[in-house]
Design an enzyme around this catalytic site. Structure first.
Site, PDB file in Angstrom:
ATOM      1  N   ASP A 188       0.125   5.098   0.959  1.00 15.45           N
ATOM      2  CA  ASP A 188      -0.014   6.044   2.063  1.00 15.45           C
ATOM      3  C   ASP A 188       0.008   5.304   3.400  1.00 15.45           C
ATOM      4  O   ASP A 188      -0.795   4.413   3.627  1.00 15.45           O
ATOM      5  CB  ASP A 188      -1.324   6.822   1.904  1.00 15.45           C
ATOM      6  CG  ASP A 188      -1.593   7.722   3.080  1.00 15.45           C
ATOM      7  OD1 ASP A 188      -0.631   8.259   3.640  1.00 15.45           O
ATOM      8  OD2 ASP A 188      -2.771   7.877   3.447  1.00 15.45           O
TER       9      ASP A 188
ATOM     10  N   ASP B   3       0.887  -1.154   0.000  1.00 15.45           N
ATOM     11  CA  ASP B   3       0.000   0.000   0.000  1.00 15.45           C
ATOM     12  C   ASP B   3       0.940   1.223   0.000  1.00 15.45           C
ATOM     13  O   ASP B   3       2.126   1.084   0.317  1.00 15.45           O
ATOM     14  CB  ASP B   3      -0.851  -0.059   1.276  1.00 15.45           C
ATOM     15  CG  ASP B   3      -1.615   1.198   1.540  1.00 15.45           C
ATOM     16  OD1 ASP B   3      -2.338   1.628   0.644  1.00 15.45           O
ATOM     17  OD2 ASP B   3      -1.475   1.761   2.646  1.00 15.45           O
TER      18      ASP B   3
END
Ligand code: B16
Ligand code: MG
Length: 218
Positions: free
Chosen positions: A11, A9
């Site tokens: 952020d 992922d």
């Protein structure tokens, strides 16, 4: 099962872009006279841009038509783009670059699975792009996390099966998405929020390839 791929992922895992999202959403919320705190911003982690706006509007008991929502999201994104254009490799979160380099050197496929439509720009700015064999982001998916689409597309791009692949996530919705897709999920952050993950670590600081191979082969 041998480890063949890793999906990250963005952020909260590779960089802290949440602080920039906060500044931009706060500015928008203020224009709409909706109170918006850092805690409210945490609840937006991993959600798509439109889902985030809907949550903020709900905080203010406000309903808007689609055209107005599109305009507001455009403004928010312009402010956000201004903030992220200054991101550099110094903004990479502790341990992330080291792990990615180690995986890449070992021939393990590295991919991105992010809800953000600005993911490519951030990866370029922080000089991580060359390590990513596949980038699946908000521009490539129709269903946002907790749907597993983003990670299933990532595994497909890497040419690996979900059970041969580890997903790194900082958001509960992302961990849910990884588990729904049949991946081994590493949660990064608060164990109370990320309880559905197979293992939870505070960050990637001390996470190395030999740890990953141990976890996935158990
Ligand atoms: P954008 P991730 C997510 O990134 C963020 O966590 C979330 O707060 C944001 O709303 C979403 O991207 C969409 O971002 O407005 O740039 O398209 O954690 O999935 O990498
Ligand atoms: Mg995240």
């Amino acid at each position: 099962m041998a480890l063949k791929g890793c999906l990250f992922d963005m952020d909260g895992v590779l960089v802290d872009s949440a602080k920039h999202h906060f500044v931009a959403w706060k500015r928008l919320a203020e224009e709409l006279s909706i109170p918006f705190t850092e805690e409210d911003n945490h609840a937006l982690k991993g959600l798509s841009r439109v889902d985030s706006l809907d949550r903020i509007l709900r905080l203010g008991n406000m309903e808007l038509n689609e055209a107005t929502k599109l305009k507001l999201m455009h403004h928010k994104n312009e402010w956000y783009l201004n903030l992220i254009q200054g991101m550099r490799k110094e903004d990479i979160l502790p341990g992330a670059a080291e792990l990615i380099r180690e995986l890449s050197d070992a021939g393990i496929g590295v991919g991105l699975g992010s809800s953000s439509k600005n993911a490519k720009l951030i990866l370029d700015n922080v000089e991580l792009s060359p390590f990513f064999k596949v980038v699946v982001d908000g521009n490539h998916i129709t269903l946002s996390k907790p749907d597993p689409e983003v990670f299933l597309k990532g595994a497909q791009g890497l040419g690996v099966q979900p059970e041969e692949c580890i997903v790194f996530e900082d958001a509960a919705a992302g961990v849910k998405a990884a588990k729904a897709g049949g991946f081994f999920a590493v949660g990064l952050g608060d164990p109370e929020l990320l309880g559905a993950a197979d293992i939870v670590k505070p960050d990637l600081k001390d996470v190395r390839l030999h740890d990953l191979t141990t976890w996935i082969s158990v």
